[in-house]
Enzyme design. Structure first.
Site, PDB file in Angstrom:
ATOM      1  CG  ASP A  49      -0.316  -0.555   2.465  1.00  0.00           C
ATOM      2  OD1 ASP A  49       0.913  -0.405   2.642  1.00  0.00           O
ATOM      3  OD2 ASP A  49      -1.032  -1.135   3.282  1.00  0.00           O
ATOM      4  CG  ASP A  53      -9.458  -1.071  11.527  1.00  0.00           C
ATOM      5  OD1 ASP A  53      -8.490  -1.783  11.173  1.00  0.00           O
ATOM      6  OD2 ASP A  53      -9.745  -0.007  10.934  1.00  0.00           O
ATOM      7  CG  HIS A  66      -6.336  -1.957   8.609  1.00  0.00           C
ATOM      8  ND1 HIS A  66      -6.455  -0.708   9.182  1.00  0.00           N
ATOM      9  CD2 HIS A  66      -5.020  -2.264   8.720  1.00  0.00           C
ATOM     10  CE1 HIS A  66      -5.285  -0.298   9.608  1.00  0.00           C
ATOM     11  NE2 HIS A  66      -4.384  -1.233   9.341  1.00  0.00           N
ATOM     12  CD  GLU A  78      -8.872   1.427   7.671  1.00  0.00           C
ATOM     13  OE1 GLU A  78      -8.966   0.436   8.424  1.00  0.00           O
ATOM     14  OE2 GLU A  78      -8.177   2.428   7.956  1.00  0.00           O
TER      15      GLU A  78
HETATM   16  C1  F6R Z   1       0.942  -1.140   6.229  1.00  0.00           C
HETATM   17  C2  F6R Z   1      -0.201  -2.032   6.322  1.00  0.00           C
HETATM   18  C3  F6R Z   1      -1.081  -1.996   7.538  1.00  0.00           C
HETATM   19  C4  F6R Z   1      -0.318  -2.317   8.804  1.00  0.00           C
HETATM   20  C5  F6R Z   1      -1.235  -2.239  10.014  1.00  0.00           C
HETATM   21  C6  F6R Z   1      -0.508  -2.546  11.308  1.00  0.00           C
HETATM   22  O1  F6R Z   1       1.637  -1.383   5.021  1.00  0.00           O
HETATM   23  O2  F6R Z   1      -0.450  -2.769   5.437  1.00  0.00           O
HETATM   24  O3  F6R Z   1      -2.121  -2.942   7.381  1.00  0.00           O
HETATM   25  O4  F6R Z   1       0.238  -3.589   8.695  1.00  0.00           O
HETATM   26  O5  F6R Z   1      -1.807  -0.975  10.080  1.00  0.00           O
HETATM   27  O6  F6R Z   1       0.464  -1.583  11.540  1.00  0.00           O
HETATM   28  P1  F6R Z   1       1.531  -1.762  12.704  1.00  0.00           P
HETATM   29  O7  F6R Z   1       2.361  -2.943  12.348  1.00  0.00           O
HETATM   30  O8  F6R Z   1       2.321  -0.508  12.703  1.00  0.00           O
HETATM   31  O9  F6R Z   1       0.739  -1.988  13.941  1.00  0.00           O
END
Ligand code: F6R
Length: 261
Positions: free
Chosen positions: A67, A136, A138, A143
């Site tokens: 992403d 959440d 995702h 989301e």
């Molecule tokens: C970022 C991504 C997000 C993160 C998620 C958890 O490339 O794909 O899905 O993996 O927001 O983020 P952290 O690891 O910082 O808790």
């Protein structure tokens, strides 16, 4: 899906890095799908250690982005392209021309999304996709209530995700973009092996809903239940709300080592 419960984040990083190393030894130009955020850092550190020790050479691997923020210049230190260059490509010795990612600055965002899905297909698809999980549920930035069939497209971040990510922008939520390009859930499910890593108590509810709850778009990571080769690696804290934790421990403890994850 397989659930592997490890004592801590470093142990999780080692298991996932070893899976990547095994893949690259078998297929040197494998496409490794990578996530950003805090959770995957122990994986990248463990893999870089293997590279430095000569245990594996990943210089021919291709690195694919999950992403990207919309509107951040590519050379902004917090664009995911910059983050991945710093945390993955440089430490692993992978050249930037082996990097695949969407153009978050394109005027025509939809065309950039379609171009990225086409580039992934032209590369032969993603061999192993590493995923984190949001509080959440995702994955990528799909989301809650993202279509389980979605392709790479623009998404609006929830306020919770912007709050969570403000730590990368000097704690200032105003600097966190509202929009991202993310691989869709349908795109993610096309990778040959999905590895979701989650650490810390803050992820326990999302992990339990993803692994033991129904497949439902309200919890995007539950889509992993539809994949024939999905591995969820969690530390004790992130596993703390799993009802089947003892069963998962038992099956992993009795798994032949040659099988890997
Ligand atoms: C970022 C991504 C997000 C993160 C998620 C958890 O490339 O794909 O899905 O993996 O927001 O983020 P952290 O690891 O910082 O808790």
């Amino acid at each position: 899906m397989e659930v592997v419960i490890v004592p801590d984040a470093a142990a999780g990083g080692e298991i996932v890095a070893e899976a990547m190393a095994r893949l690259v030894r078998r297929k040197p130009d494998a496409v490794l799908g990578v996530a950003t955020g805090s959770t995957p850092l122990p994986v990248y550190e463990a893999l870089a250690t293997k590279v430095r020790s000569g245990a594996v050479d990943v210089s021919r691997a291709r690195i694919a982005q999950l992403d990207e923020y919309v509107g951040l210049p590519a050379d902004h230190p917090e664009s995911y392209r910059s983050v991945l260059r710093r945390e993955v490509l440089e430490p692993l010795g992978v050249a930037m021309d082996q990097f695949l990612g969407p153009d978050g600055t394109a005027d025509d965002v939809q065309a950039a999304c379609e171009a990225y899905d086409a580039a992934l297909a032209a590369a032969g698809g993603v061999d192993l996709q590493l995923l984190g999980i949001g509080t959440d549920g995702h994955i990528g930035f799909n989301e809650p209530c993202s279509s389980l069939a979605s392709r790479t497209r623009i998404k609006t971040l929830t306020e919770q995700t912007r709050v969570d990510n403000a730590r990368f922008f000097d704690g200032d939520i105003e600097q966190v973009p509202h929009h991202v390009i993310t691989q869709g859930i349908g795109t993610i499910l096309e990778a040959r092996h999905l590895v979701l890593l989650a650490t810390g108590e803050g992820k326990a509810d999302a992990v339990a809903a993803s692994v033991e709850g129904p497949v439902a778009s309200v919890c995007p990571a539950s889509a992993l239940q539809l994949h024939p080769h999905a591995t969820v690696v969690v530390d004790e804290a992130a596993a703390s709300k799993l009802k089947l934790a003892d069963y998962f421990r038992h099956t992993y403890a009795n798994k032949p080592d040659w099988q890997g994850i």
